[in-house]
Every structure is written in C-alpha cells, then in structure tokens.
Scaffold this motif. Structure first.
Motif, short mmCIF file in Angstrom:
data_model
loop_
_atom_site.label_atom_id
_atom_site.label_comp_id
_atom_site.label_asym_id
_atom_site.label_seq_id
_atom_site.Cartn_x
_atom_site.Cartn_y
_atom_site.Cartn_z
N SER A 200 5.04 0.32 -56.73
CA SER A 200 4.79 0.92 -55.42
C SER A 200 6.05 1.50 -54.78
O SER A 200 5.95 2.32 -53.87
CB SER A 200 4.19 -0.13 -54.47
N LEU A 201 7.22 1.08 -55.26
CA LEU A 201 8.46 1.56 -54.67
C LEU A 201 8.73 3.02 -55.04
O LEU A 201 8.31 3.49 -56.10
CB LEU A 201 9.64 0.71 -55.16
N TYR A 202 9.45 3.70 -54.17
CA TYR A 202 9.87 5.06 -54.46
C TYR A 202 11.00 5.01 -55.50
O TYR A 202 12.02 4.37 -55.28
CB TYR A 202 10.37 5.76 -53.20
N PRO A 203 10.85 5.67 -56.65
CA PRO A 203 11.89 5.61 -57.68
C PRO A 203 12.88 6.77 -57.57
O PRO A 203 12.48 7.94 -57.49
CB PRO A 203 11.09 5.74 -58.98
N TYR A 204 14.16 6.45 -57.55
CA TYR A 204 15.19 7.49 -57.60
C TYR A 204 15.50 7.72 -59.08
O TYR A 204 16.18 6.92 -59.72
CB TYR A 204 16.44 7.04 -56.84
N LYS A 205 14.97 8.81 -59.62
CA LYS A 205 15.04 9.03 -61.07
C LYS A 205 15.05 10.52 -61.38
O LYS A 205 14.74 11.36 -60.53
CB LYS A 205 13.85 8.38 -61.77
N GLY A 206 15.41 10.83 -62.62
CA GLY A 206 15.35 12.20 -63.09
C GLY A 206 13.91 12.65 -63.30
O GLY A 206 13.00 11.84 -63.47
N LEU B 186 18.44 -0.34 -56.82
CA LEU B 186 17.12 -0.74 -56.31
C LEU B 186 17.09 -0.85 -54.80
O LEU B 186 16.02 -0.70 -54.19
CB LEU B 186 16.71 -2.07 -56.95
N SER B 187 18.24 -1.11 -54.18
CA SER B 187 18.25 -1.22 -52.72
C SER B 187 17.76 0.07 -52.07
O SER B 187 17.12 0.04 -51.02
CB SER B 187 19.65 -1.57 -52.22
N ARG B 188 18.06 1.21 -52.67
CA ARG B 188 17.60 2.49 -52.13
C ARG B 188 16.07 2.58 -52.16
O ARG B 188 15.45 3.10 -51.23
CB ARG B 188 18.20 3.64 -52.92
N SER B 189 15.50 2.09 -53.26
CA SER B 189 14.05 2.14 -53.39
C SER B 189 13.37 1.11 -52.49
O SER B 189 12.38 1.40 -51.83
CB SER B 189 13.64 1.90 -54.85
#
Length: 417
Positions: free
Chosen positions: A243-249, A100-103
């Motif tokens: 609202s956060l940018y999700p790092y996901k597939g 989550l820190s990345r997002s």
C-alpha cells in the motif's frame, strides 16, 4: 547437552588467525561478527559458478534468480514472516530505513508526530529526523528509565497523542545491551493509531525474532551482525508494503519486495545470506534440536543463550571488581534475560580510547566511542568525543577469553594509573 564450543569455533576460520604469535580475541561483535566457512564458501561458489544478472534464459541467470528467491524465503523463515514478499533486502539497515521512511511518511501531514526513544541507534533516528524536516513533522522523544535501563510502557504511552503516526522502537540497545518489551510497547503504540518500526539489529544475533508474535509493522536487522554478509533486511507486513508509495525506477516491478529494492542486488551476498540462515539451522541440529528449519533456528537460539548468559555475567561481575569502573546497563545477574551480551563501561580516570588501545595491543578487539548510540550517550551525559568502552560477546567466545580480557583491563588501568 554441553554446548559444542570447540566444534563451533572450528566453523569460523578467522578465529584461528594470529597476529604473529598472538591470538586474536574478537569482542567487537556488536559492530559486526565473524562468519562461518559455509557463508564464505557460498559467496565464493556463486562468484565462481553463477555470476550473472537476473532475468535471463541461460543457466547462470536462472541460478541467480533462484539465489534471490531463496534468500528472501530463508529470511522469511528466520524472522517468522508470512511470506518472502515481506522481506526487503538492501545495503544496510540504515540505508533501507532512509529509503523506506520516504514511503512510510509519504502521506503524513505537517504537524503529524513521530515518536523516537532515547535508546535508539542513529540508524533508527537519522532517517526520521530527516523526513520530519522535509515534511514538517513533529518529533517527540521517550526517555529510557535509568533504573530499569528500558523503555517503560507508561513513558511511551504518555508521549502518544492523536497526531502520532509512527513510533521508532529499539529492541536491544547497542550501548547498554538492554532488551525492551517490544510486544507490549507495540500494542500501546498501535492502540494509539501509530505504525511501529522496530530496530532489531542488536537483538537478532542473540534472541529469536518472531515478527508475527511481536505484532509490529516493520522490523529491521543486519546480517553481518549475525554471522553473515554485509546486508540490511527490513520485514514489513505485506499489506503495508503493497500500500505504500514506492520510490522506484519506471522499469521496476510494482510487486513486493521488488518495488523497494533499488538497483541490481548483491547476488553473491544473497547466497551468503541463505548460508547464514542455514548455519543457524545446523547449529540447532548440532545442539540436539529437531523439526523444520524454523524449529531448528529456535533451538539454536535457546542453546546459544544458555551458553552466552553465564559468560556475560562473568564479564559484568569481573568489571564490577575493578575500582573506578561504571557499567552502563543492567548488571543484576538475575536480569540477564533482559539484556544481550553488549556491555559498555567507563573508568573514572582513564578515557575509553586509552583502554581500548591497550586491549588492542594485546590482541583484544573492542570498540570505544559512542558507536552511533548518539542519543543514549547524550541521555547519559557522556562525553560524546569519548563515549564508552564496548565489549560484545558471541557464542564463539569463551570463558577463558573473558577471563583474559578482564585481566588485561585491570592491567591497563593499573599501568595507565
């Protein structure tokens, strides 16, 4: 009413396990608690009857979908969240925080600041140090007060600037046991325009968590610290999570919490997680509580705190009578409500490993070392390779176990000396 300690101990099958003729005394609870039979049964039942992946039309897959939904709904109740969409479940608090820190920091700019307290477990330090290195962010530190053993509001306020974007706050220390006034600290941080990420891993086994009352933006905990399976949980305000940018597939839903839960969930552990929340509700009812599940959970915490606080004071008072012992944390019995049951100490002539090893040989499970409280250990100028002896009580421990442990510590110190 009298706390039903015998009935509670009967719920935990591991408490009856012996090493030969020797009873085990589990005082390693800050690192992970024992689990009630209902949690074990729920995990076993899922694996026997419903093992499947999600999203199918057949019975086991439908039940797996229900298991996933229920675990999120139950944790929302447990933490006082608005909805299950605010609950992210994963491998551990640390892994979720790294993810989550990345997002959270996706839109931070070089020179923006993250404030971290010196009370933090490494799980609420390492992720922020790494993302700060990646994005050119500045880290600012807040010391804890050596008299109160807490983060003082004025010290936090002094660390905040117009560039502060996030504050990492410790709710209860896994070394000193001290509980911070997170509600007040959160308000100070948010008034300065910062997001607040709270580590409640050590608090959740002992105090009721109410995320709405706290007002923080994110809060993390670990179910294996409160009688459940090895999982991490992060609550976040729904408007923030969406609202956060999700790092996901690419195939992953953009709905919350799906967008932050990477890969196939551990469905059998999700079944155990629901059973863990149900255990608290059952404990509340057993102790005379009534009302809905949240009310029962609150009553369980009230009852167990009334039980745990006297035996924690018993442990602290007993340690204070042993020559050469220094306790790191609140030791005033009148301030027992400002700490959890975690008690760390050192002896002036015997290193923590020697004492912990002597206790282990007597069947008493305690930890030694810095226990990932790396920053507190450094702040206290402790030898990092030695750390402390750490004892952590739970509501299934007894006065006689505390008395026996104190006797064994005294014996270990005398024999070694």
């Amino acid at each position: 009413m009298v706390f039903p300690i015998s009935h509670i101990r009967d719920r935990f099958p591991s408490l009856s396990v012996k090493d030969g003729e020797r009873d085990r005394i589990y005082l390693d609870n800050p690192a992970g608690t024992q689990v009630p039979s209902t949690v074990i049964d729920a995990i076993t039942h899922y694996l026997l009857h419903n093992a499947s992946n999600a999203g199918g039309a057949f019975a086991t897959s439908i039940e797996t979908d229900r298991t996933w939904r229920k675990a999120h709904e139950d944790m929302a109740t447990f933490l006082g969240a608005n909805s299950a969409a605010e609950i992210v479940i994963g491998q551990s608090m640390t892994s979720l925080t790294f993810h989550l820190s990345r997002s959270i920091c996706h839109d931070f700019r070089p020179g923006d600041q993250i404030v971290i307290t010196r009370m933090e477990h490494e799980g609420n330090v390492g992720p922020w140090l790494e993302i700060a290195r990646d994005r050119g962010l500045e880290i600012r530190w807040v010391e804890f007060n050596r008299d109160s053993w807490q983060i003082e509001p004025e010290d936090l306020a002094a660390s905040l600037t117009e560039r502060t974007r996030l504050v990492a706050l410790n709710y209860a220390s896994n070394m000193t046991g001290s509980v911070n006034d997170v509600k007040r600290l959160t308000r100070i941080a948010q008034d300065a325009g910062a997001l607040v990420y709270v580590d409640a891993v050590q608090l959740a086994p002992h105090h009721l968590v109410d995320v709405q009352a706290l007002g923080c933006d994110f809060l993390a905990c670990s179910s294996y610290k409160f009688f459940g399976p090895h999982m991490g949980i992060v609550w976040g305000k729904e408007e923030l999570l969406t609202s956060l940018y999700p790092y996901k597939g690419r195939c992953v839903s953009d709905a919350s919490p799906d967008r932050f839960e990477m890969g196939t969930p551990q469905y059998e552990l999700l079944a155990g997680l629901s059973a863990t929340v149900e255990y608290f509700a059952e404990l509340g009812a057993l102790c005379g509580g009534s009302g809905d599940m949240r009310a029962q959970i609150a009553h369980a915490y009230d009852a167990q705190r009334r039980y745990e606080e006297p035996i924690t004071n018993q442990l602290i008072a007993g340690l204070q009578t042993i020559p050469g012992v220094t306790i790191y944390g609140i030791s005033n019995p009148n301030r027992i409500a400002e700490r959890v049951t975690t008690v760390s100490f050192r002896h002036d002539r015997h290193d923590p490993k020697a004492i912990a090893t002597a206790l282990a040989q007597s069947g008493i499970h305690v930890w030694h070392g810095h226990n990932y409280a790396y920053e507190p250990a450094r702040a206290l100028n402790l030898p990092l390779e030695e750390g402390v002896v750490r004892i952590g009580l739970s509501h299934y421990n007894t006065q006689s176990e505390v008395e026996h442990t104190l006797n064994e510590i005294t014996k270990a110190v005398k024999i070694a000396g």
